[in-house]
Design a protein around this motif. Sequence first.
Motif, mmCIF file in Angstrom:
data_model
loop_
_atom_site.group_PDB
_atom_site.id
_atom_site.type_symbol
_atom_site.label_atom_id
_atom_site.label_comp_id
_atom_site.label_asym_id
_atom_site.label_seq_id
_atom_site.Cartn_x
_atom_site.Cartn_y
_atom_site.Cartn_z
ATOM 1 N N PRO A 250 0.827 -1.213 0.000
ATOM 2 C CA PRO A 250 0.000 0.000 0.000
ATOM 3 C C PRO A 250 0.858 1.259 0.000
ATOM 4 C CG PRO A 250 0.013 -0.994 2.170
ATOM 5 C CD PRO A 250 0.704 -1.954 1.266
ATOM 6 N N SER A 251 0.359 2.273 -0.627
ATOM 7 C CA SER A 251 1.051 3.551 -0.657
ATOM 8 C C SER A 251 0.865 4.259 0.686
ATOM 9 C CB SER A 251 0.512 4.415 -1.791
ATOM 10 O OG SER A 251 -0.870 4.691 -1.575
ATOM 11 N N VAL A 252 1.670 5.298 0.883
ATOM 12 C CA VAL A 252 1.544 6.078 2.106
ATOM 13 C C VAL A 252 0.156 6.711 2.185
ATOM 14 C CG1 VAL A 252 2.477 8.060 3.374
ATOM 15 C CG2 VAL A 252 4.033 6.504 2.167
ATOM 16 N N ARG A 253 -0.325 7.165 1.058
ATOM 17 C CA ARG A 253 -1.645 7.795 1.030
ATOM 18 C C ARG A 253 -2.732 6.793 1.415
ATOM 19 N NH1 ARG A 253 -3.712 12.561 2.113
ATOM 20 N NH2 ARG A 253 -5.425 13.192 0.727
ATOM 21 N N ALA B 271 -5.694 4.808 8.562
ATOM 22 C CA ALA B 271 -5.603 5.421 9.884
ATOM 23 C C ALA B 271 -6.831 6.292 10.168
ATOM 24 C CB ALA B 271 -4.322 6.250 9.983
ATOM 25 N N ALA B 272 -7.287 7.051 9.159
ATOM 26 C CA ALA B 272 -8.467 7.892 9.357
ATOM 27 C C ALA B 272 -9.710 7.036 9.582
ATOM 28 C CB ALA B 272 -8.664 8.814 8.151
ATOM 29 N N TYR B 273 -9.824 5.941 8.859
ATOM 30 C CA TYR B 273 -10.992 5.066 9.017
ATOM 31 C C TYR B 273 -11.008 4.442 10.412
ATOM 32 C CZ TYR B 273 -14.511 1.548 7.900
ATOM 33 O OH TYR B 273 -15.654 0.781 7.885
ATOM 34 N N ASP B 274 -9.830 3.985 10.884
ATOM 35 C CA ASP B 274 -9.763 3.364 12.204
ATOM 36 C C ASP B 274 -10.106 4.365 13.308
ATOM 37 O OD1 ASP B 274 -9.071 0.975 11.025
ATOM 38 O OD2 ASP B 274 -6.896 1.228 11.332
ATOM 39 N N LYS B 275 -9.844 5.651 13.085
ATOM 40 C CA LYS B 275 -10.180 6.674 14.076
ATOM 41 C C LYS B 275 -11.642 7.089 14.002
ATOM 42 C CE LYS B 275 -5.532 8.707 14.255
ATOM 43 N NZ LYS B 275 -4.728 9.931 13.984
ATOM 44 N N GLY B 276 -12.369 6.588 13.000
ATOM 45 C CA GLY B 276 -13.762 6.961 12.841
ATOM 46 C C GLY B 276 -13.982 8.190 11.999
ATOM 47 N N ASP B 277 -12.921 8.728 11.378
ATOM 48 C CA ASP B 277 -13.056 9.888 10.493
ATOM 49 C C ASP B 277 -13.348 9.365 9.087
ATOM 50 O OD1 ASP B 277 -13.021 12.293 9.234
ATOM 51 O OD2 ASP B 277 -11.047 12.932 9.984
ATOM 52 N N PHE C 200 -12.773 8.522 3.071
ATOM 53 C CA PHE C 200 -13.394 8.450 1.745
ATOM 54 C C PHE C 200 -12.720 9.419 0.779
ATOM 55 C CE2 PHE C 200 -16.638 9.487 -1.415
ATOM 56 C CZ PHE C 200 -17.025 8.213 -1.816
ATOM 57 N N GLN C 201 -12.385 10.622 1.241
ATOM 58 C CA GLN C 201 -11.721 11.600 0.373
ATOM 59 C C GLN C 201 -10.331 11.131 -0.032
ATOM 60 O OE1 GLN C 201 -11.787 15.271 2.615
ATOM 61 N NE2 GLN C 201 -14.023 15.534 2.409
ATOM 62 N N ILE C 202 -9.688 10.337 0.798
ATOM 63 C CA ILE C 202 -8.352 9.821 0.453
ATOM 64 C C ILE C 202 -8.461 8.647 -0.528
ATOM 65 C CG2 ILE C 202 -6.330 8.636 1.388
ATOM 66 C CD1 ILE C 202 -6.658 10.278 3.942
ATOM 67 N N TRP C 203 -9.393 7.749 -0.279
ATOM 68 C CA TRP C 203 -9.459 6.523 -1.084
ATOM 69 C C TRP C 203 -10.115 6.723 -2.445
ATOM 70 C CZ3 TRP C 203 -11.291 3.444 3.771
ATOM 71 C CH2 TRP C 203 -10.165 2.967 4.465
ATOM 72 N N LEU C 204 -11.025 7.671 -2.579
ATOM 73 C CA LEU C 204 -11.718 7.832 -3.852
ATOM 74 C C LEU C 204 -10.762 8.158 -4.997
ATOM 75 C CD1 LEU C 204 -14.332 7.842 -5.426
ATOM 76 C CD2 LEU C 204 -14.672 10.251 -4.769
ATOM 77 N N ARG D 211 -21.548 1.310 0.435
ATOM 78 C CA ARG D 211 -22.563 0.325 0.823
ATOM 79 C C ARG D 211 -23.102 0.604 2.221
ATOM 80 N NH1 ARG D 211 -22.042 -4.697 3.397
ATOM 81 N NH2 ARG D 211 -19.779 -4.622 3.201
ATOM 82 N N LYS D 212 -22.241 1.046 3.124
ATOM 83 C CA LYS D 212 -22.666 1.293 4.506
ATOM 84 C C LYS D 212 -23.082 2.743 4.746
ATOM 85 C CE LYS D 212 -19.942 -2.336 6.752
ATOM 86 N NZ LYS D 212 -18.948 -2.615 7.829
ATOM 87 N N GLY D 213 -22.757 3.618 3.812
ATOM 88 C CA GLY D 213 -23.057 5.033 4.031
ATOM 89 C C GLY D 213 -22.154 5.662 5.062
ATOM 90 N N GLU D 214 -20.870 5.312 5.015
ATOM 91 C CA GLU D 214 -19.887 5.855 5.964
ATOM 92 C C GLU D 214 -19.079 6.948 5.270
ATOM 93 O OE1 GLU D 214 -19.005 1.871 8.679
ATOM 94 O OE2 GLU D 214 -17.708 2.316 6.967
ATOM 95 N N GLY D 215 -19.178 8.167 5.758
ATOM 96 C CA GLY D 215 -18.434 9.283 5.182
ATOM 97 C C GLY D 215 -18.990 9.782 3.876
ATOM 98 N N THR D 216 -20.074 9.197 3.419
ATOM 99 C CA THR D 216 -20.707 9.567 2.156
ATOM 100 C C THR D 216 -22.113 9.000 2.167
ATOM 101 O OG1 THR D 216 -20.493 9.458 -0.267
ATOM 102 C CG2 THR D 216 -19.893 7.503 0.977
ATOM 103 N N PRO D 217 -23.042 9.574 1.407
ATOM 104 C CA PRO D 217 -24.396 9.002 1.366
ATOM 105 C C PRO D 217 -24.375 7.554 0.869
ATOM 106 C CG PRO D 217 -24.402 11.227 0.464
ATOM 107 C CD PRO D 217 -22.959 10.855 0.657
ATOM 108 N N ARG D 218 -25.238 6.747 1.429
ATOM 109 C CA ARG D 218 -25.319 5.335 1.032
ATOM 110 C C ARG D 218 -25.772 5.240 -0.421
ATOM 111 N NH1 ARG D 218 -26.370 -0.103 2.281
ATOM 112 N NH2 ARG D 218 -28.364 -0.892 1.458
#
Length: 305
Positions: free
Chosen positions: A45-48, A54-60, A65-69, A88-95
């Motif tokens: 995996p890349s640093v990005r 790390a952001a997902y594990d913290k609940g951000d 989503f902005q990093i992975w898209l 699919r879960k609607g996490e950080g973005t509309p489902r």
Amino acid sequence: MFKSLPGWAGLIVMLFAAAFFLNAAAAHAAPVQVFPTRADPLPPPSVRFQEGVAAYDKGDFAKAFQIWLPLAQQADLAAMRNVALMLRKGEGTPRDPKRALWFYEEAGSKGFALAQVNAAFMHLEGDGVPKNLEAAAFWFHSAARAGSPIAQYNLAVMYERGTGVEKDLPKALGWYALAARSGSQPAIDRLAILVPSLDGPKAPQRAEAPVVNVLPAPQPSPSAEQPAPAAPVAPAIVAAPAPQASTPETPAPAVAEPAASAAPPAPQPETNVPGQTVVPDQVPVAAEPLPPVFQNPEDNPSDRY
């Protein structure tokens, strides 16, 4: 047509024509589409990408989503799967299940087995999209060929139950065996139930009862001398007893008769031949095994295998 061409040129044209017709026939005969499978894990995996984990594990979730898209749009297969997870879960973005399924299938079409399993479950459960059991079987099969134990197990379940595919117990046992070889405990448990319930060899014809020769009882010889009958004996004269003085008679105490005890039951005749095993009239029938249950893996955004 080829007579006006030189000999070598005509031969080349004929070879090209033959190759064209062979390829067309092979394409027409192909039954299903088979996606390539990845024998090796994804690149590191890349640093990005790790920043998104790390952001997902913290609940951000919005930051993740902005990093992975953008990474998903650059064909990072693990990022595509994570974007699909969040859609699919609607996490950080509309489902948005339809977009999620597109990302899963796009990554799966490039050989990412984890995304293939996720796509199969969306079709199987109708998670925000119409339920499609045939598509679920297709994606399970793709991931099973790539060596995914959970896909091998779930594909076996579909063959055993006839869900999305024709019911086929031999194929189910084969995929259960492959999953068990990879260490799948549910597959091992299922084999332990199914294999003993299979039909065994046909019972052989039992041996006939042995013939017992019984010797007849000895009979007396007709020439043997019979003993002479005994002479009649004259009856003896017995004198009458002297009369005794009359005394009042005392009635003898009544003796209670013993109560009649219940007679023991009559013995039943022996019906079994010695040396033979007694077989009951009713042979117990093995209980029908319980239907198998699908196993859904947990989503882990850091997975790249």
